[in-house]
Design a protein around this motif. Structure first.
Motif, PDB file in Angstrom:
ATOM      1  N   PRO A  20       9.835   4.569  -3.887  1.00 57.58           N
ATOM      2  CA  PRO A  20      10.269   5.240  -5.108  1.00 57.58           C
ATOM      3  C   PRO A  20       9.116   5.680  -6.008  1.00 57.58           C
ATOM      4  CG  PRO A  20      10.416   2.894  -5.458  1.00 57.58           C
ATOM      5  CD  PRO A  20       9.883   3.108  -4.055  1.00 57.58           C
ATOM      6  N   GLY A  21       7.942   5.871  -5.439  1.00 55.19           N
ATOM      7  CA  GLY A  21       6.806   6.319  -6.241  1.00 55.19           C
ATOM      8  C   GLY A  21       6.493   5.331  -7.341  1.00 55.19           C
ATOM      9  N   ASP A  22       6.278   5.835  -8.524  1.00 58.29           N
ATOM     10  CA  ASP A  22       5.950   4.980  -9.670  1.00 58.29           C
ATOM     11  C   ASP A  22       7.163   4.697 -10.554  1.00 58.29           C
ATOM     12  OD1 ASP A  22       6.317   7.489 -10.725  1.00 58.29           O
ATOM     13  OD2 ASP A  22       4.449   7.527 -11.866  1.00 58.29           O
ATOM     14  N   ALA A  23       8.353   4.859 -10.000  1.00 54.75           N
ATOM     15  CA  ALA A  23       9.585   4.684 -10.786  1.00 54.75           C
ATOM     16  C   ALA A  23       9.749   3.254 -11.275  1.00 54.75           C
ATOM     17  CB  ALA A  23      10.794   5.078  -9.945  1.00 54.75           C
ATOM     18  N   ARG A  24      10.271   3.141 -12.475  1.00 49.86           N
ATOM     19  CA  ARG A  24      10.595   1.834 -13.052  1.00 49.86           C
ATOM     20  C   ARG A  24      12.073   1.541 -12.827  1.00 49.86           C
ATOM     21  NH1 ARG A  24       7.987   2.719 -18.920  1.00 49.86           N
ATOM     22  NH2 ARG A  24       5.951   3.409 -18.213  1.00 49.86           N
ATOM     23  N   PRO A  25      12.376   0.368 -12.269  1.00 46.20           N
ATOM     24  CA  PRO A  25      13.786   0.021 -12.043  1.00 46.20           C
ATOM     25  C   PRO A  25      14.430  -0.573 -13.291  1.00 46.20           C
ATOM     26  CG  PRO A  25      12.373  -1.650 -11.084  1.00 46.20           C
ATOM     27  CD  PRO A  25      11.466  -0.592 -11.650  1.00 46.20           C
ATOM     28  N   SER A  26      15.718  -0.345 -13.420  1.00 45.53           N
ATOM     29  CA  SER A  26      16.513  -0.963 -14.479  1.00 45.53           C
ATOM     30  C   SER A  26      17.973  -0.932 -14.015  1.00 45.53           C
ATOM     31  CB  SER A  26      16.341  -0.245 -15.820  1.00 45.53           C
ATOM     32  OG  SER A  26      16.773   1.097 -15.736  1.00 45.53           O
ATOM     33  N   VAL A  27      18.864  -1.344 -14.898  1.00 48.85           N
ATOM     34  CA  VAL A  27      20.292  -1.384 -14.587  1.00 48.85           C
ATOM     35  C   VAL A  27      21.041  -0.765 -15.763  1.00 48.85           C
ATOM     36  CG1 VAL A  27      22.243  -2.926 -14.141  1.00 48.85           C
ATOM     37  CG2 VAL A  27      20.001  -3.451 -13.178  1.00 48.85           C
TER      38      VAL A  27
END
Length: 145
Positions: A20-27
């Motif tokens: 996912p590249g440099d993507a930051r995960p969240s919900v």
């Protein structure tokens, strides 16, 4: 008549390297399918975020919603799973597109999910256009420039 439409670049133009590249995960608790199921929601959010577009990608019972800005700087995905109470989000770039969409949805929801009849448009001779809700002084567009 189709020449005026935005010609979206491929996803690879947004994604730096491998997923996912440099993507930051969240919900999130907001299912993007709720937005997709409502032309009114899409209209209200589109007025707030005219430089954001989406692609919907169903795959084996899950739907991934991809959101992109037209400047080719930011993207977000939200995975919609039927019956889930929370949904995985990934965001990349200087803008947090899903956060902006969520804010626009929240504003529309707080306003009572107004219909088209409550929106208006003011256009000037200088080419400026302003979308408003209920009154020309209650500007609805856009959240970002």
């Amino acid at each position: 008549m189709r020449q005026q439409r935005y010609q979206a670049p491929p996803v690879d133009a947004y994604l730096p390297g491998q997923w996912p590249g440099d993507a930051r995960p969240s919900v999130t608790g907001l299912d993007p399918e709720a937005i997709g199921a409502s032309w009114l929601a899409q209209f209200a959010i589109g007025c707030r975020l005219p430089d954001v577009y989406y692609r919907r990608a169903p795959f084996e019972g899950t739907v991934t919603w991809w959101f992109f800005d037209t400047a080719v700087t930011s993207w977000a995905t939200v995975d919609s799973v039927p019956g889930a109470g929370s949904f995985d989000v990934r965001q990349s770039g200087p803008r947090r597109l899903w956060d902006e969409i969520h804010t626009a949805w929240g504003d529309w929801d707080k306003a009572g999910q107004p219909g088209y009849e409550r929106f208006g448009l003011t256009a000037t001779g200088a080419g400026e256009r302003t979308v408003w809700l209920d009154d020309p002084h209650h500007r609805w567009s856009p959240l970002t420039g």
